[in-house]
Motif scaffolding. Structure first.
Motif, mmCIF file in Angstrom:
data_model
loop_
_atom_site.group_PDB
_atom_site.id
_atom_site.type_symbol
_atom_site.label_atom_id
_atom_site.label_comp_id
_atom_site.label_asym_id
_atom_site.label_seq_id
_atom_site.Cartn_x
_atom_site.Cartn_y
_atom_site.Cartn_z
ATOM 1 N N ILE A 197 0.875 -1.180 0.000
ATOM 2 C CA ILE A 197 0.000 0.000 0.000
ATOM 3 C C ILE A 197 0.907 1.223 0.000
ATOM 4 N N MET A 198 0.612 2.134 -0.934
ATOM 5 C CA MET A 198 1.498 3.287 -1.129
ATOM 6 C C MET A 198 0.705 4.576 -0.969
ATOM 7 N N ASP A 199 1.409 5.641 -0.666
ATOM 8 C CA ASP A 199 0.729 6.941 -0.594
ATOM 9 C C ASP A 199 0.371 7.425 -1.997
ATOM 10 N N THR A 200 1.334 7.291 -2.899
ATOM 11 C CA THR A 200 1.094 7.720 -4.282
ATOM 12 C C THR A 200 1.511 6.591 -5.215
ATOM 13 N N LEU A 201 0.604 6.190 -6.071
ATOM 14 C CA LEU A 201 0.883 5.088 -6.999
ATOM 15 C C LEU A 201 1.687 5.604 -8.188
ATOM 16 N N PRO A 202 2.495 4.721 -8.815
ATOM 17 C CA PRO A 202 3.199 5.124 -10.044
ATOM 18 C C PRO A 202 2.195 5.616 -11.093
ATOM 19 N N ARG A 203 1.072 4.950 -11.157
ATOM 20 C CA ARG A 203 -0.045 5.406 -11.985
ATOM 21 C C ARG A 203 -1.269 4.645 -11.503
ATOM 22 N N VAL A 204 -2.453 5.160 -11.797
ATOM 23 C CA VAL A 204 -3.685 4.448 -11.436
ATOM 24 C C VAL A 204 -4.127 3.619 -12.635
ATOM 25 N N ASP A 205 -4.297 2.336 -12.421
ATOM 26 C CA ASP A 205 -4.774 1.455 -13.497
ATOM 27 C C ASP A 205 -6.255 1.125 -13.322
ATOM 28 N N ILE A 206 -6.699 1.020 -12.082
ATOM 29 C CA ILE A 206 -8.112 0.741 -11.774
ATOM 30 C C ILE A 206 -8.570 1.799 -10.769
ATOM 31 N N PRO A 207 -9.642 2.521 -11.101
ATOM 32 C CA PRO A 207 -10.104 3.558 -10.164
ATOM 33 C C PRO A 207 -10.597 2.949 -8.843
ATOM 34 N N GLY A 208 -10.281 3.614 -7.755
ATOM 35 C CA GLY A 208 -10.702 3.148 -6.436
ATOM 36 C C GLY A 208 -12.215 3.026 -6.295
ATOM 37 N N ASP A 209 -12.960 3.783 -7.086
ATOM 38 C CA ASP A 209 -14.431 3.702 -7.017
ATOM 39 C C ASP A 209 -14.942 2.311 -7.385
ATOM 40 N N TRP A 210 -14.122 1.516 -8.047
ATOM 41 C CA TRP A 210 -14.559 0.191 -8.497
ATOM 42 C C TRP A 210 -14.145 -0.894 -7.503
ATOM 43 N N VAL A 211 -13.495 -0.504 -6.418
ATOM 44 C CA VAL A 211 -12.873 -1.466 -5.502
ATOM 45 C C VAL A 211 -13.482 -1.316 -4.110
ATOM 46 N N ASP A 212 -13.781 -2.456 -3.442
ATOM 47 C CA ASP A 212 -14.439 -2.381 -2.139
ATOM 48 C C ASP A 212 -13.517 -2.651 -0.955
ATOM 49 N N PHE A 213 -12.697 -3.687 -1.055
ATOM 50 C CA PHE A 213 -11.806 -4.021 0.062
ATOM 51 C C PHE A 213 -10.397 -4.298 -0.465
ATOM 52 N N VAL A 214 -9.412 -3.845 0.315
ATOM 53 C CA VAL A 214 -8.006 -4.041 -0.059
ATOM 54 C C VAL A 214 -7.296 -4.737 1.096
ATOM 55 N N VAL A 215 -6.508 -5.754 0.753
ATOM 56 C CA VAL A 215 -5.721 -6.404 1.789
ATOM 57 C C VAL A 215 -4.285 -6.560 1.289
ATOM 58 N N GLN A 216 -3.344 -6.146 2.143
ATOM 59 C CA GLN A 216 -1.942 -6.333 1.780
ATOM 60 C C GLN A 216 -1.562 -7.761 2.140
ATOM 61 N N SER A 217 -1.152 -8.532 1.131
ATOM 62 C CA SER A 217 -0.862 -9.946 1.378
ATOM 63 C C SER A 217 0.513 -10.078 2.019
ATOM 64 N N PRO A 218 0.701 -11.123 2.821
ATOM 65 C CA PRO A 218 1.980 -11.308 3.508
ATOM 66 C C PRO A 218 3.145 -11.481 2.538
ATOM 67 N N ALA A 219 2.880 -12.046 1.362
ATOM 68 C CA ALA A 219 3.934 -12.208 0.357
ATOM 69 C C ALA A 219 3.393 -11.693 -0.973
ATOM 70 N N PRO A 220 4.283 -11.238 -1.863
ATOM 71 C CA PRO A 220 3.809 -10.771 -3.180
ATOM 72 C C PRO A 220 3.058 -11.885 -3.904
ATOM 73 N N TYR A 221 2.121 -11.505 -4.757
ATOM 74 C CA TYR A 221 1.364 -12.522 -5.496
ATOM 75 C C TYR A 221 2.293 -13.413 -6.313
ATOM 76 N N TYR A 222 1.850 -14.636 -6.514
ATOM 77 C CA TYR A 222 2.636 -15.578 -7.307
ATOM 78 C C TYR A 222 2.513 -15.216 -8.779
ATOM 79 N N ILE A 223 3.620 -15.324 -9.486
ATOM 80 C CA ILE A 223 3.584 -15.093 -10.933
ATOM 81 C C ILE A 223 4.519 -16.066 -11.636
ATOM 82 N N GLU A 224 4.042 -16.592 -12.746
ATOM 83 C CA GLU A 224 4.753 -17.657 -13.450
ATOM 84 C C GLU A 224 5.442 -17.100 -14.703
#
Lengths: 558, 558
Positions: A197-224
């Motif tokens: 979670i950041m104070d200022t994002l590098p850029r906004v890709d999805i507006p916050g109005d479309w999002v209801d709950f945010v959780v910072q995960s203990p580890a970064p998401y998995y990516i293959e």
């Protein structure tokens, strides 16, 4: 009008249901909810509060990025409280994607691809723990999210969020915009795991109005790193096939815009562009614009100026700095990092590309191909969308016109273009399994799994060319099923299908240019060595990138 | 690698060019630029500063919403300073869309539809003032924005902006997200006209990070109520055709998910759902989910519970309050106003719908249809995308399976589904022009305009049914070109094509159920009266909506 009851109809059940869910979520979290953000330790409580039995839940299982923290939380829910979920998912890649069914939290599944979990999907289906709605190509699944399968709850993954719930998805945007849009605009609930979670994002890709709950995960998401192929593993047979592809198809049709499937066959082609293709004078004439993940094997062709642009479904681990340093080639945002978008890239692969070339496991005598094998229900991801003629396409290009003219030559029909759909396979695959078969395993799988029709990846009437080490069969030029069958047999080598050829007919097809061998194309097989590869190993790729490409550990052997 | 010059290649020309444009724009506006916002009076100065000759410029000319203020400003630029622009545009609807060519500001055009301006397009082409790249279907044009036609500058329209350049596009989102994404993520410049600037938006539809300049236009953007049809103008012939469509196609195939074209033919069907279709017991069985603009003619079917959901390309003037009060049916945001998105809705029309039904101007003996007529270059908008078999589709439905089985019956081929593509036309259109012709005008138009192939809207091999007042021809069941031709002649009435039928073959086709007349369907023609329409005029539609529908003035005659 024809109301059967006297009660006035409620028109806002979704809206009120959404409000109730939000209220339950907020009540459960109390003052542990800061704005939209909750502590990771409360995720199960939130999901128990917000989910309802039977909900359609879209879990972001993409081709590469995984909302793994949310997926694990979902799989760990109490099935006495939350059960019968209908999972909507592009890709089932992780064990927890099946655990939800094993544990009875979920019961139904609509999806596109389950490669790594295909065996377990089949087992759970047989055990009656999983009911498959349907298998889709990606863009088709997204499309249904907007029509008859809107998610009630979406569980997604992003790089970062700010305090207002605005999201930065960065290079690995993939499916996120499609999922969130379909959910947020049908009064669903959007829950996102973020790496930070950041104070200022590098850029906004999805507006916050479309999002209801945010959780910072203990580890970064998995990516293959799904699209990385070590050039060291490319064989000289694959080099030969790549030469035939370039000279016999790319150059022949002047293919400027295209998509490559995953695999060593197409990686070999990518690595021959700045060497073999350039020596044929093809730079600027073929392979200019790509709908493609940022394949590391494309680096030498980019550096040589062969490739002008690449638009991507998703990103590729380790390519971040290289992409940032090549903004003329990739789609980057004002912040300098890449943007991917699977929905638009699939549309581009369908409508803006002249060719799709990819591999398969089985091809039958009509040219139908499938990667479905017994005991595995894997789906096909994006291949059906890109490996199909785009019949709605109306803009012309030399490649499209030539393919269309060949398909219609000698027939009294209105002129029309056609997409090139090429299947590139060695006649025998791993463990000496023949790639050519009389009957696809898909038939038997369909029976086992109770599917309405056999799961075919690419239909024979969409395939234009089949390329093996024995040559190229141009199916566009075949007149009738018998010719088509012999053209396929004629490149099927020493497989039983190949051995069953009618020698005279095959010779005739070759005389007419419908089958072409390497020598017919003026290719000297002795030149088909690994020396032609613009990079021979991972280190060469790093070197070609000027040190900007940073391969994942498992690909480093130095 | 194969660099020909010794100078190191520049990889960030687009980024640096973008920075230079922004700098020129800012320098020109000086302190009249407040954040991203400039005074309307300075728009020409901004465009002169930011544009470069030959730029690819995407002007938001949508099917409905028009960035008219920016379009007028563009047309008024000094061609000595800005010329040779390559316009990218979904729709050319307004005079200024052609003025840019007339005045020499622009020289090249890639587009999808130009209905209202089609004659002028042809004239400018003939005069050498306009060079057409290609005609596209909408999703195809968007796709190319991401591959080989990225806009350098996008001129778009939104409802409102906030101080940070975040945009609210509201119900009339249409093409905006696709255009902005393609431009912003290829280092282009995004300039937006807004109806108003607000402190807090109802919701954010486009993040401000993707937007460079905002101008409040002196008047709200122009928007066309394109999908409003006054039921008073529906004829009893159209009622009869609608009955045949419902009983002979919708019910026969159990079409649950579909798209309707524009026009009175399909409006009649919409108005017969809660009356005729309901009387056949079809509620809940057909017409449940729609990819469709919010057609006012659909109101009675929505109110009766016939229609479960509608996802839209764009909105429709006057429907705002009705949509807001029916959030279970439409896609609405957390703020309660509708969301439309042409890219996703076209994907939905292609992949998530079982049927497309629409009208045309001309059909030939192979079933090819076109709205192209001599001296008019009009394009086809979304019809080619929706009126084409979705060959990448893999999920089954009863309608799709039945159509696919009919197409393949008696043929030794792997089973596959197929989309229903229905052409609904009266045998004679306005001014007694026959809808059936031996040869499409498209052939001659292609020659006149130097097109590579004739501009066909829907190809005969994608059409499954042709429906006229004389009956339904099921082309799926035809074996061979000769049968197909007679099936078409057999519903072509008293047109020369219809009169040229082989009576015996047509009788045989009818016996085999390939041609079906109203009486074959058990439809009593005497019941085909306007009494069957659920609304007989605009006032009825308003009444059916409970007063929520507020038709534009031109549709009010009370």
């Amino acid at each position: 009008m024809n109301q059967t009851s006297n009660q006035p109809r409620q028109w806002d059940t979704l809206q009120r249901n959404r409000a109730a869910r939000l209220e339950r979520g907020r009540a459960t979290l109390g003052n542990e909810l800061a704005g939209k953000s909750l502590p990771a330790g409360r995720i199960a409580d939130l999901l128990h509060a917000v989910l309802e039995c039977g909900d359609r839940v879209c879990l972001e299982g993409n081709n590469q990025k995984q909302a793994d923290f949310l997926g694990q939380a979902l799989a760990g829910l109490d099935p006495a409280r939350v059960n019968g979920l209908h999972m909507l998912q592009s890709v089932l890649a992780l064990p927890e994607h099946l655990d939800v069914f094993e544990r009875g939290v979920a019961a139904k599944l609509d999806f596109s691809f389950s490669g790594p979990q295909a065996g377990r999907v089949a087992k759970l289906l047989a055990a009656g723990k999983l009911n498959i709605g349907a298998i889709h190509t990606y863009l088709e699944l997204f499309s249904r999210y907007f029509v008859d399968l809107p998610p009630r709850v979406a569980l997604i993954a992003a790089e970062a969020a700010d305090r207002d719930g605005n999201l930065y998805t960065g290079p690995n945007t993939e499916d996120t915009p499609a999922i969130v849009e379909a959910t947020a605009f049908k009064n669903g609930i959007v829950i996102v795991q973020v790496n930070r979670i950041m104070d200022t994002l590098p850029r906004v890709d999805i507006p916050g109005d479309w999002v209801d709950f945010v959780v910072q995960s203990p580890a970064p998401y998995y990516i293959e790193p799904l699209f990385t192929r070590d050039p060291a593993q490319i064989s000289e047979i694959q080099v030969l096939m790549a030469m035939m592809a370039i000279k016999g198809i790319y150059a022949e049709y002047r293919v400027e815009r295209l998509n490559h499937g995953i695999g060593f066959d197409t990686a070999a082609i990518e690595l021959l562009l700045p060497t073999y293709a350039a020596s044929l004078g093809l730079q600027g004439k073929i392979g200019r614009h790509w709908a493609l993940n940022p394949h590391p094997a494309l680096i030498p062709a980019i550096e040589s100026g062969f490739v002008e642009s690449v638009y991507s479904f998703g990103s590729e681990l380790g390519m971040e700095d290289y992409i940032r340093a090549r903004p003329d080639v990739f789609a980057v945002g004002p912040d300098g990092s890449m943007r991917s978008n699977r929905a638009f890239c699939q549309a581009a692969g369908h409508y803006a590309c002249d060719m799709f070339i990819g591999s398969t496991l089985q091809i039958d005598l009509q040219g139908n191909s499938s990667t479905a094998t017994l005991g595995r229900i894997s789906g096909f991801g994006g291949a059906p969308n890109m490996g199909a003629d785009a019949r709605g396409r109306r803009h012309a290009s030399p490649a499209w016109l030539k393919a269309g003219a060949e398909a219609r030559s000698g027939r009294n029909t209105i002129p029309r273009g056609q997409k090139l759909v090429v299947q590139i396979v060695e006649t025998f695959r791993e463990h000496m399994q023949p790639a050519f078969v009389e009957r696809l395993d898909a038939w038997e799988l369909a029976e086992q799994a109770g599917m309405a029709i056999p799961p075919v990846m690419i239909y024979g009437d969409d395939v234009t060319h089949i390329l093996t080490e024995e040559g190229i069969a141009n199916l566009l030029l075949c007149r009738g099923d018998a010719e088509r069958e012999q053209a396929i047999r004629g490149v099927a080598g020493y497989t039983p299908v190949g051995l069953g050829r009618d020698q005279a007919m095959v010779a005739d097809l070759r005389r007419r240019g419908i089958i072409r061998r390497a020598e017919d194309l003026g290719i000297d097989k002795r030149l088909a060595t690994r020396d032609l590869l613009a990079a021979k190993n991972m280190k060469d790729l790093v070197r070609a990138s000027g040190g900007l490409y940073n391969p994942p550990k498992r690909f480093r052997n130095w």
